[in-house]
Design a protein around this motif. Structure first.
Motif, short mmCIF file in Angstrom:
data_model
loop_
_atom_site.label_atom_id
_atom_site.label_comp_id
_atom_site.label_asym_id
_atom_site.label_seq_id
_atom_site.Cartn_x
_atom_site.Cartn_y
_atom_site.Cartn_z
N GLN A 109 -37.61 -24.37 -17.39
CA GLN A 109 -38.11 -25.70 -17.06
C GLN A 109 -36.98 -26.74 -17.12
OE1 GLN A 109 -41.55 -26.85 -19.27
NE2 GLN A 109 -41.69 -28.87 -18.36
N GLY A 110 -36.88 -27.52 -16.06
CA GLY A 110 -35.85 -28.56 -15.99
C GLY A 110 -34.57 -28.11 -15.31
N SER A 111 -34.43 -26.81 -15.05
CA SER A 111 -33.21 -26.32 -14.41
C SER A 111 -33.21 -26.67 -12.92
CB SER A 111 -33.08 -24.80 -14.59
OG SER A 111 -34.13 -24.14 -13.88
N LYS A 112 -32.04 -26.46 -12.28
CA LYS A 112 -31.92 -26.78 -10.86
C LYS A 112 -32.86 -25.91 -10.03
CE LYS A 112 -27.83 -27.64 -9.39
NZ LYS A 112 -26.42 -27.49 -8.92
N ASN A 113 -32.95 -24.62 -10.35
CA ASN A 113 -33.82 -23.73 -9.60
C ASN A 113 -35.30 -24.03 -9.85
OD1 ASN A 113 -31.83 -22.27 -8.26
ND2 ASN A 113 -31.58 -20.82 -9.96
N TRP A 114 -35.60 -24.49 -11.07
CA TRP A 114 -36.99 -24.86 -11.39
C TRP A 114 -37.40 -26.09 -10.58
CZ3 TRP A 114 -39.38 -29.19 -13.52
CH2 TRP A 114 -40.69 -29.01 -13.98
N LEU A 115 -36.52 -27.06 -10.46
CA LEU A 115 -36.80 -28.25 -9.68
C LEU A 115 -36.93 -27.93 -8.18
CD1 LEU A 115 -34.38 -30.80 -11.39
CD2 LEU A 115 -36.87 -30.73 -11.57
N LYS A 116 -36.12 -26.97 -7.73
CA LYS A 116 -36.22 -26.54 -6.33
C LYS A 116 -37.59 -25.93 -6.06
CE LYS A 116 -34.31 -23.22 -3.04
NZ LYS A 116 -33.30 -22.14 -2.82
N ALA A 117 -38.05 -25.07 -6.97
CA ALA A 117 -39.36 -24.45 -6.80
C ALA A 117 -40.47 -25.49 -6.87
CB ALA A 117 -39.57 -23.38 -7.89
N LYS A 118 -40.31 -26.47 -7.75
CA LYS A 118 -41.31 -27.54 -7.88
C LYS A 118 -41.44 -28.32 -6.58
CE LYS A 118 -42.50 -31.56 -10.70
NZ LYS A 118 -42.07 -32.44 -11.82
N ARG A 119 -40.30 -28.62 -5.96
CA ARG A 119 -40.34 -29.36 -4.69
C ARG A 119 -41.00 -28.54 -3.59
NH1 ARG A 119 -35.10 -31.11 -6.44
NH2 ARG A 119 -34.14 -29.38 -5.29
N LYS A 120 -40.74 -27.23 -3.59
CA LYS A 120 -41.37 -26.36 -2.60
C LYS A 120 -42.89 -26.35 -2.77
CE LYS A 120 -37.91 -24.21 -0.35
NZ LYS A 120 -37.82 -24.05 1.12
N VAL A 121 -43.35 -26.24 -4.01
CA VAL A 121 -44.79 -26.24 -4.28
C VAL A 121 -45.41 -27.54 -3.80
CG1 VAL A 121 -46.54 -26.24 -6.10
CG2 VAL A 121 -44.63 -24.64 -6.22
N ALA A 122 -44.75 -28.67 -4.11
CA ALA A 122 -45.27 -29.98 -3.71
C ALA A 122 -45.32 -30.11 -2.19
CB ALA A 122 -44.41 -31.08 -4.31
N ARG A 123 -44.32 -29.54 -1.53
CA ARG A 123 -44.27 -29.61 -0.06
C ARG A 123 -45.44 -28.87 0.57
NH1 ARG A 123 -39.78 -26.17 3.17
NH2 ARG A 123 -41.10 -25.66 4.94
N TYR A 124 -45.72 -27.64 0.09
CA TYR A 124 -46.83 -26.89 0.64
C TYR A 124 -48.17 -27.50 0.27
CZ TYR A 124 -43.36 -23.33 1.78
OH TYR A 124 -42.29 -22.66 2.30
N GLN A 125 -48.23 -28.10 -0.92
CA GLN A 125 -49.44 -28.78 -1.35
C GLN A 125 -49.71 -29.99 -0.46
OE1 GLN A 125 -51.40 -27.77 -3.94
NE2 GLN A 125 -52.89 -29.40 -3.59
N ARG A 126 -48.65 -30.70 -0.10
CA ARG A 126 -48.79 -31.88 0.74
C ARG A 126 -49.26 -31.51 2.14
NH1 ARG A 126 -43.88 -33.05 1.54
NH2 ARG A 126 -43.82 -32.75 3.79
N TYR A 127 -48.84 -30.37 2.64
CA TYR A 127 -49.26 -29.95 3.98
C TYR A 127 -50.78 -29.84 4.05
CZ TYR A 127 -49.99 -27.09 8.14
OH TYR A 127 -50.44 -26.63 9.35
N GLY A 128 -51.38 -29.18 3.06
CA GLY A 128 -52.83 -29.02 3.05
C GLY A 128 -53.55 -30.35 2.96
N ALA A 129 -53.07 -31.23 2.09
CA ALA A 129 -53.70 -32.53 1.92
C ALA A 129 -53.60 -33.36 3.20
CB ALA A 129 -53.05 -33.28 0.75
N ASN A 130 -52.42 -33.33 3.84
CA ASN A 130 -52.23 -34.08 5.08
C ASN A 130 -53.10 -33.54 6.21
OD1 ASN A 130 -50.37 -35.70 3.82
ND2 ASN A 130 -48.58 -34.69 4.70
N LEU A 131 -53.25 -32.22 6.26
CA LEU A 131 -54.05 -31.61 7.31
C LEU A 131 -55.52 -31.99 7.17
CD1 LEU A 131 -54.39 -29.69 9.70
CD2 LEU A 131 -54.54 -27.79 8.07
#
Length: 250
Positions: A109-131
């Motif tokens: 938690q808090g690492s560079k790879n963890w933040l990358k994964a978090k952004r990916k999750v948020a991006r896919y989550q946003r797609y569903g909400a926007n759709l």
């Protein structure tokens, strides 16, 4: 501090208030302004509709039934929901989101790879909400723009109560019993994914802008009642998306 560029969807004046937000790394700005247009209040529209006879009012009214298999079905036969392509894309995005959620859980938690994964999750989550928001906007726009109807009627559904978590159950000896929690969770997700609340909210304000009205009525037996003759019977509802009156055949 800096400059935030944005794309305006329509002409605007000096904003009365402004809100800036960040969602999944994307910046959004929303504001309101006085366009000089006076829209009638819901009470004024209701008073105007009361001038018509029952027959006239029925001809300009459409009932809207919300469901899981079919998010919205109108009493005139119109059906609204995700297209096959949208469902396929949404399913793919959901798989990607779950994959990155697992990766995020395995990383520090808090690492560079963890933040990358978090952004990916948020991006896919946003797609569903926007759709879902886009479908709700298009559905409400189609209905509000229909010149045949002045009154839109929804069932009064308590989405909050309908999507409560299944209660845990114990027998007399204190042992935990099956409570259908997994099936209930799936149903809750399907209900929330259908954008029932958004569609109703969007239609309410869009109808009000053009002098129309969107209301709710008690849900009891409304799915079994014939809009043509008023006959109520459980056999009228063949399925969630099919209705055939056993009395008049409507």
């Amino acid at each position: 501090m800096g400059v935030l560029a944005f794309k305006a969807h329509k002409p605007y004046k000096v904003p009365a208030s402004l809100h800036i937000s960040v969602e999944a790394g994307h910046w959004y700005v929303s504001f309101n302004h006085d366009d000089g247009v006076q829209e009638p209040s819901e009470q004024e529209t209701a008073d105007w509709l009361m001038q018509f006879t029952a027959h006239e009012l029925r001809s300009m009214t459409v009932g809207l039934d919300r469901g899981v298999a079919l998010p919205l079905a109108a009493s005139d036969g119109q059906r609204f929901g995700l297209s096959k392509t949208q469902k396929k894309r949404l399913s793919a995005q959901e798989r990607h989101k779950k994959r990155w959620q697992r990766r995020q859980a395995r990383r520090t938690q808090g690492s560079k790879n963890w933040l990358k994964a978090k952004r990916k999750v948020a991006r896919y989550q946003r797609y569903g909400a926007n759709l879902r928001r886009d479908v709700a906007h298009k559905t409400s726009h189609t209905l509000a723009s229909d010149d045949r109807y002045k009154l839109f009627v929804f069932e009064a559904l308590s989405v909050k109560n309908m999507t409560k978590r299944a209660k845990a159950r114990q027998d007399d000896q204190g042992r935990w019993q099956r409570n259908g929690g997994r099936a209930k969770s799936g149903l809750n997700k399907a209900i929330l994914s259908s954008a029932w609340g958004q569609t109703k909210l969007f239609l309410q304000y869009k109808a009000r802008r053009v002098g129309k009205l969107a209301i709710e009525v008690p849900a009891f037996y409304s799915s079994q009642e014939c809009g043509q003759c008023g006959h109520i019977h459980k056999d009228n509802r063949k399925s969630q998306s099919e209705f055939v009156c056993q009395s008049c055949g409507h």
